[in-house]
Design a protein around this motif. Structure first.
Motif, PDB file in Angstrom:
ATOM      1  N   LYS A   1     -11.232  -3.194   3.555  1.00 14.48           N
ATOM      2  CA  LYS A   1     -10.227  -2.174   3.798  1.00 14.48           C
ATOM      3  C   LYS A   1      -8.845  -2.803   3.793  1.00 14.48           C
ATOM      4  CE  LYS A   1     -10.699  -2.172   8.803  1.00 14.48           C
ATOM      5  NZ  LYS A   1     -11.031  -1.391   9.963  1.00 14.48           N
TER       6      LYS A   1
ATOM      7  N   GLU B   1      -8.910   5.182   0.626  1.00 12.77           N
ATOM      8  CA  GLU B   1      -9.701   4.018   0.209  1.00 12.77           C
ATOM      9  C   GLU B   1     -11.110   4.182   0.772  1.00 12.77           C
ATOM     10  OE1 GLU B   1      -6.948   1.673   2.117  1.00 12.77           O
ATOM     11  OE2 GLU B   1      -5.883   1.116   0.312  1.00 12.77           O
ATOM     12  N   LEU B   2     -11.972   4.815   0.011  1.00  9.97           N
ATOM     13  CA  LEU B   2     -13.284   5.204   0.504  1.00  9.97           C
ATOM     14  C   LEU B   2     -14.418   4.447  -0.184  1.00  9.97           C
ATOM     15  CD1 LEU B   2     -12.578   9.027   0.595  1.00  9.97           C
ATOM     16  CD2 LEU B   2     -12.394   7.404   2.459  1.00  9.97           C
TER      17      LEU B   2
ATOM     18  N   LYS C   1       0.852  -1.183   0.000  1.00 10.11           N
ATOM     19  CA  LYS C   1       0.000   0.000   0.000  1.00 10.11           C
ATOM     20  C   LYS C   1       0.884   1.227   0.000  1.00 10.11           C
ATOM     21  CE  LYS C   1      -3.517   2.429   2.588  1.00 10.11           C
ATOM     22  NZ  LYS C   1      -4.490   2.387   3.649  1.00 10.11           N
TER      23      LYS C   1
ATOM     24  N   GLU D   1      -6.374   9.067   4.383  1.00 14.17           N
ATOM     25  CA  GLU D   1      -7.133   7.880   4.024  1.00 14.17           C
ATOM     26  C   GLU D   1      -7.775   8.094   2.654  1.00 14.17           C
ATOM     27  OE1 GLU D   1      -7.241   5.050   5.838  1.00 14.17           O
ATOM     28  OE2 GLU D   1      -8.347   4.200   4.172  1.00 14.17           O
TER      29      GLU D   1
ATOM     30  N   LYS E   1     -18.975  -3.332   6.656  1.00 13.69           N
ATOM     31  CA  LYS E   1     -18.881  -1.979   6.095  1.00 13.69           C
ATOM     32  C   LYS E   1     -18.154  -1.959   4.760  1.00 13.69           C
ATOM     33  CE  LYS E   1     -19.015   0.190  10.609  1.00 13.69           C
ATOM     34  NZ  LYS E   1     -18.266   0.949  11.599  1.00 13.69           N
TER      35      LYS E   1
ATOM     36  N   SER F   1     -17.233   1.671  -0.932  1.00 12.16           N
ATOM     37  CA  SER F   1     -18.110   0.913  -0.049  1.00 12.16           C
ATOM     38  C   SER F   1     -19.221   0.278  -0.879  1.00 12.16           C
ATOM     39  CB  SER F   1     -18.706   1.815   1.033  1.00 12.16           C
ATOM     40  OG  SER F   1     -19.552   2.766   0.442  1.00 12.16           O
TER      41      SER F   1
ATOM     42  N   GLN G   1      -7.204   7.931  12.462  1.00 11.24           N
ATOM     43  CA  GLN G   1      -6.985   7.230  11.198  1.00 11.24           C
ATOM     44  C   GLN G   1      -5.806   6.272  11.339  1.00 11.24           C
ATOM     45  OE1 GLN G   1      -6.918   9.653   7.730  1.00 11.24           O
ATOM     46  NE2 GLN G   1      -8.999  10.361   8.052  1.00 11.24           N
TER      47      GLN G   1
END
Length: 189
Positions: free
Chosen positions: A177, A133-134, A45, A131, A174, A136, A153
């Motif tokens: 991730k 990586e949003l 990452k 952050e 959710k 969903s 975070q």
């Protein structure tokens, strides 16, 4: 005569695969060179730099009190009107003043991460984090509340960024991730 030599040259090129060999002489050295691709998100990452504009964070001071005073300047500065702030009186003492953002929401689908809300905040309560990586499964998940943004975070502020770290995938209700392992870092460039 020149037509015959041109035809002969093209014939020999096809028979001895000259074009193919010329192409392979260009691509073959890349087989042994360093790869330039990431094994994202399975193994690696990228940690963005500190100036990166990602998911918003609401911050607390060292005593653990919320810095947001519910002044609504972030809401007024937002060009896409994706921030909702409803101020309220702080009766619990969890804020730095007698007024807090009673309800604080942001719609990430409308946000363009311009940073004007961060610039407008007089107490530095609102920051754009690292952050990114949003994604969903639900559009409702793109509306983040105050309680979610007050959580720290996974990437601490002290880390400079611009590095590649090991990572692993985790899935829950959710969404999916990528959890970074910050113990080993390597420079990308």
């Amino acid at each position: 005569m020149s037509d015959n030599t041109g035809i002969l040259k093209r014939f020999l090129k096809k028979v001895f695969l000259i074009d193919l060999i010329q192409g392979l002489t260009i691509t073959f050295p890349y087989t042994f060179s360093k790869t330039i691709t990431l094994r994202y998100p399975d193994e690696e990452k990228w940690i963005p730099y500190q100036r990166f504009r990602g998911l918003h964070t609401l911050n607390k001071n060292k005593e653990g009190k919320e810095l947001c005073v519910g002044c609504e300047l972030c809401q007024k500065a937002c060009p896409t009107q994706c921030i909702t702030v409803i101020p309220g009186e702080d009766k619990t003492g969890k804020g730095i003043s007698d007024r807090i953002g009673y309800r604080w929401e942001i719609n990430l689908l409308r946000c363009m991460y311009c940073g004007l809300c961060e610039d407008a905040c007089p107490t530095e309560a609102l920051k754009l984090g690292r952050e990114y990586e949003l994604a969903s499964y639900s559009m409702l998940r793109q509306i983040r509340t105050k309680e979610e943004l007050l959580n720290p975070q996974p990437i601490p502020v002290e880390i400079e960024g611009g590095v590649i770290v090991k990572a692993r995938l985790e899935a829950d209700d959710k969404g999916i991730k990528v959890v970074p392992d910050l113990s080993t870092q390597k420079r990308w460039w």
